[in-house]
Motif scaffolding. Structure first.
Motif, mmCIF file in Angstrom:
data_model
loop_
_atom_site.group_PDB
_atom_site.id
_atom_site.type_symbol
_atom_site.label_atom_id
_atom_site.label_comp_id
_atom_site.label_asym_id
_atom_site.label_seq_id
_atom_site.Cartn_x
_atom_site.Cartn_y
_atom_site.Cartn_z
ATOM 1 N N ASN A 288 17.908 -32.813 -93.333
ATOM 2 C CA ASN A 288 17.515 -33.041 -91.942
ATOM 3 C C ASN A 288 18.681 -32.671 -91.033
ATOM 4 N N ASP A 289 18.524 -31.605 -90.272
ATOM 5 C CA ASP A 289 19.611 -31.125 -89.408
ATOM 6 C C ASP A 289 18.999 -30.565 -88.120
ATOM 7 N N ASN A 290 19.023 -31.365 -87.070
ATOM 8 C CA ASN A 290 18.395 -30.919 -85.822
ATOM 9 C C ASN A 290 19.266 -29.945 -85.025
ATOM 10 N N THR A 291 20.463 -29.651 -85.538
ATOM 11 C CA THR A 291 21.330 -28.667 -84.873
ATOM 12 C C THR A 291 21.217 -27.279 -85.503
ATOM 13 N N ALA A 292 20.485 -27.165 -86.608
ATOM 14 C CA ALA A 292 20.384 -25.885 -87.308
ATOM 15 C C ALA A 292 19.666 -24.841 -86.449
ATOM 16 N N PHE A 293 20.041 -23.592 -86.648
ATOM 17 C CA PHE A 293 19.359 -22.502 -85.934
ATOM 18 C C PHE A 293 19.577 -21.186 -86.661
ATOM 19 N N LEU A 294 18.682 -20.240 -86.386
ATOM 20 C CA LEU A 294 18.854 -18.852 -86.825
ATOM 21 C C LEU A 294 19.293 -18.041 -85.613
ATOM 22 N N PHE A 295 19.839 -16.854 -85.860
ATOM 23 C CA PHE A 295 20.310 -16.027 -84.752
ATOM 24 C C PHE A 295 20.277 -14.550 -85.139
ATOM 25 N N THR A 296 20.291 -13.705 -84.134
ATOM 26 C CA THR A 296 20.423 -12.269 -84.347
ATOM 27 C C THR A 296 21.134 -11.668 -83.148
ATOM 28 N N PHE A 297 21.841 -10.569 -83.381
ATOM 29 C CA PHE A 297 22.524 -9.856 -82.297
ATOM 30 C C PHE A 297 21.702 -8.626 -81.923
ATOM 31 N N GLN A 298 21.482 -8.472 -80.639
ATOM 32 C CA GLN A 298 20.743 -7.304 -80.142
ATOM 33 C C GLN A 298 21.398 -6.816 -78.864
ATOM 34 N N GLY A 299 21.757 -5.551 -78.843
ATOM 35 C CA GLY A 299 22.346 -4.976 -77.636
ATOM 36 C C GLY A 299 23.585 -5.698 -77.173
ATOM 37 N N GLY A 300 24.359 -6.228 -78.113
ATOM 38 C CA GLY A 300 25.591 -6.924 -77.766
ATOM 39 C C GLY A 300 25.415 -8.379 -77.418
ATOM 40 N N ASN A 301 24.156 -8.840 -77.377
ATOM 41 C CA ASN A 301 23.891 -10.236 -77.043
ATOM 42 C C ASN A 301 23.303 -10.973 -78.235
ATOM 43 N N ILE A 302 23.502 -12.280 -78.244
ATOM 44 C CA ILE A 302 22.992 -13.093 -79.343
ATOM 45 C C ILE A 302 21.726 -13.818 -78.903
ATOM 46 N N THR A 303 20.744 -13.860 -79.809
ATOM 47 C CA THR A 303 19.510 -14.610 -79.572
ATOM 48 C C THR A 303 19.439 -15.727 -80.599
ATOM 49 N N ARG A 304 19.160 -16.933 -80.142
ATOM 50 C CA ARG A 304 19.160 -18.116 -81.000
ATOM 51 C C ARG A 304 17.745 -18.619 -81.203
ATOM 52 N N PHE A 305 17.417 -19.000 -82.460
ATOM 53 C CA PHE A 305 16.111 -19.556 -82.795
ATOM 54 C C PHE A 305 16.320 -20.941 -83.405
ATOM 55 N N PRO A 306 16.179 -21.999 -82.607
ATOM 56 C CA PRO A 306 16.447 -23.343 -83.123
ATOM 57 C C PRO A 306 15.409 -23.796 -84.141
ATOM 58 N N VAL A 307 15.812 -24.720 -84.985
ATOM 59 C CA VAL A 307 14.891 -25.278 -85.964
ATOM 60 C C VAL A 307 13.782 -26.022 -85.234
ATOM 61 N N SER A 308 12.540 -25.852 -85.701
ATOM 62 C CA SER A 308 11.400 -26.504 -85.051
ATOM 63 C C SER A 308 10.997 -27.786 -85.763
ATOM 64 N N ASN A 309 11.365 -27.926 -87.029
ATOM 65 C CA ASN A 309 11.108 -29.146 -87.793
ATOM 66 C C ASN A 309 12.389 -29.475 -88.553
ATOM 67 N N SER A 310 13.228 -30.317 -87.933
ATOM 68 C CA SER A 310 14.572 -30.533 -88.462
ATOM 69 C C SER A 310 14.593 -31.236 -89.811
ATOM 70 N N VAL A 311 13.540 -31.942 -90.152
ATOM 71 C CA VAL A 311 13.503 -32.663 -91.433
ATOM 72 C C VAL A 311 13.611 -31.687 -92.600
ATOM 73 N N TYR A 312 13.131 -30.460 -92.392
ATOM 74 C CA TYR A 312 13.150 -29.452 -93.459
ATOM 75 C C TYR A 312 13.991 -28.247 -93.015
ATOM 76 N N SER A 313 15.127 -28.525 -92.402
ATOM 77 C CA SER A 313 15.956 -27.437 -91.877
ATOM 78 C C SER A 313 16.435 -26.506 -92.983
ATOM 79 N N ARG A 314 16.663 -27.058 -94.185
ATOM 80 C CA ARG A 314 16.986 -26.217 -95.333
ATOM 81 C C ARG A 314 16.855 -27.019 -96.625
ATOM 82 N N ILE A 315 16.795 -26.297 -97.742
ATOM 83 C CA ILE A 315 16.737 -26.925 -99.065
ATOM 84 C C ILE A 315 18.123 -26.835 -99.687
ATOM 85 N N ASP A 316 18.664 -27.979 -100.070
ATOM 86 C CA ASP A 316 20.026 -28.015 -100.622
ATOM 87 C C ASP A 316 19.961 -27.899 -102.142
ATOM 88 N N ASN A 317 19.670 -26.687 -102.600
ATOM 89 C CA ASN A 317 19.566 -26.486 -104.046
ATOM 90 C C ASN A 317 20.618 -25.486 -104.521
#
Length: 442
Positions: free
Chosen positions: A79-108
């Motif tokens: 559970n991580d409500n600060t998690a996000f994905l990102f990509t760089f386009q044209g020199g700028n960064i675009t951020r995609f925040p987690v929409s369901n923080s309970v399943y932000s990632r699997i720790d395997n």
């Protein structure tokens, strides 16, 4: 193994850091060096705190994800409500925040994984697996151009940044600068002809480094570390006399145009340490060299040692409060009251004042690592602001005195000499201010 080299540009790294606040990135894992294997990733990145994973593909996309929770292979959803994905386009960064923080990632035991949406090092290979929309809202074409083949994968540890991107005070660290400062001090001439040497009074608590400051300046001009003035660590002041120290331009050289006046240390309790009345007498030039302080009975006008002339040559032209940077936060109210009372007397006489902030290397580990970080350290910057407010003196000069060193160090010399130059400049301001008054007396 040689140091890893990041594929992120400085602009990309700065934009990532801007998303997270005052942080810096430390490269832990690089797939082209360590292999595209999940176990290689975990070997270097587990239990390292917050991390950023960055993928690169042949289409030129730079993308990835951030998680504040460390990798530990627990097998659990994180559970991580600060998690996000990102990509760089044209020199700028675009951020995609987690929409369901309970399943932000699997720790395997797999590679870096973000929910069920983005997998790096998929099946221990230079590929990603992408299924948008489970726990992050993004478009695959926008994130990585639908190119699942990695040309590189990096994982960075996110560390709290204790260094500023720009120094809060500009300073040159070259050997030529040290020589220039030494010559500037050596060739200085007071603005008033009746004064041959500037007299600077050093005031501060026991153990703050007053005597060590003189020893350090003397060391620079001698070319090796010296210890003429008694200094060290003790519960009570090691300096029991009023001492006026002249620094020579070399071992056999002429005296420099500055005299450093050392005093007994300030102490909190009544009847201990330097008395404020003695300070007033010193400011007026009424206390002789080697006068032995008596905290219970300050020097009186009818004492045989009292200098009644008090000419401008013998008066104090600048006051330097010497304070230990490691003790600013625990400065007692009683000591603060004493400093305030002293400052009031100094202000009444119109004498300029500075603060020497000593032991900055002991206060900040990054300054201890490299003294040239002193003006990049937000901790030292904030401390300078705090002590300026508490003492009521705007000019704060960080320094590192010589104590246990056997050889001189360029960075220490430059900070110390810069402080002396500032004192001389302030003394000039003082002489400018009193010149009209002196002219009336002629």
């Amino acid at each position: 193994m040689e140091a890893l080299t990041s594929d992120l540009t400085s602009a990309q790294e700065r934009q990532l850091c801007d998303l997270l606040g005052e942080v810096r990135l430390h490269l832990l894992y690089k797939a082209s060096v360590h292999g595209y294997y999940a176990n290689s990733f975990h070997e270097r990145c587990d239990n390292k705190g917050p991390t950023i994973t960055v993928g690169y593909n042949s289409s030129g996309y730079v993308f990835g994800g951030y998680t504040a929770k460390p990798y530990a292979q627990t097998g659990q959803y994180i559970n991580d409500n600060t998690a996000f994905l990102f990509t760089f386009q044209g020199g700028n960064i675009t951020r995609f925040p987690v929409s369901n923080s309970v399943y932000s990632r699997i720790d395997n035991g797999n590679g870096p994984t973000f929910g069920q949406d983005l997998y790096f090092l998929y099946n221990n290979s230079a590929t990603i697996h992408c299924k948008p929309g489970h726990y992050y809202t993004f478009n695959a074409a926008t994130l990585h151009g639908n190119n699942l083949q990695l040309t590189e994968c990096e994982v960075y540890q996110v560390k709290e940044n204790t260094l500023l991107s720009k120094p809060w005070r500009n300073i040159q660290w070259e050997a030529e600068r040290r020589q220039s400062l030494m010559e500037s001090i050596k060739n200085y001439k007071p603005l008033i002809n009746s004064v041959s040497q500037i007299r600077v009074l050093l005031i501060g608590p026991v153990g703050a480094g007053k005597s060590s400051f003189f020893n350090s300046i003397n060391s620079i001009y001698r070319g090796h570390v010296t210890s003429q003035a008694i200094s060290g660590h003790a519960a009570t002041s090691l300096t029991t006399q009023f001492r006026t120290y002249t620094v020579k331009s070399s071992r056999e050289g002429k005296p420099l145009p500055i005299v450093l006046c050392d005093t007994m240390g300030l102490e909190e309790s009544e009847g201990a340490g330097l008395d404020i009345d003695d300070i007033s007498n010193i400011l007026k030039g009424c206390v002789p060299d080697r006068y032995k302080f008596n905290p219970k009975a300050p020097l009186q006008t009818d004492d045989k040692e009292f200098c009644k002339s008090g000419c401008l040559e013998d008066q104090i032209h600048c006051v330097a409060y010497v304070l230990d940077s490691c003790k600013i936060s625990i400065m007692s109210s009683k000591l603060e009251e004493k400093l305030a009372a002293i400052r009031k007397k100094v202000n009444q006489m119109g004498i300029p004042q500075v603060i020497l902030l000593t032991k900055v290397d002991e206060a900040c580990p990054y300054v201890a690592e490299d003294l040239q970080n002193v003006y990049l350290s937000p901790y030292i910057k904030n401390m300078a602001k705090e002590v300026s407010v508490r003492v009521g003196v705007p000019c704060v000069l960080p320094v590192k005195n010589y104590s246990q060193e056997l050889e001189l160090e360029l960075s220490s010399d430059i900070l110390l000499l810069t402080a002396v130059v500032q004192m001389l400049r302030f003394a000039d301001n003082y002489f400018d201010d009193i010149s009209p008054e002196l002219a009336k007396k002629v």
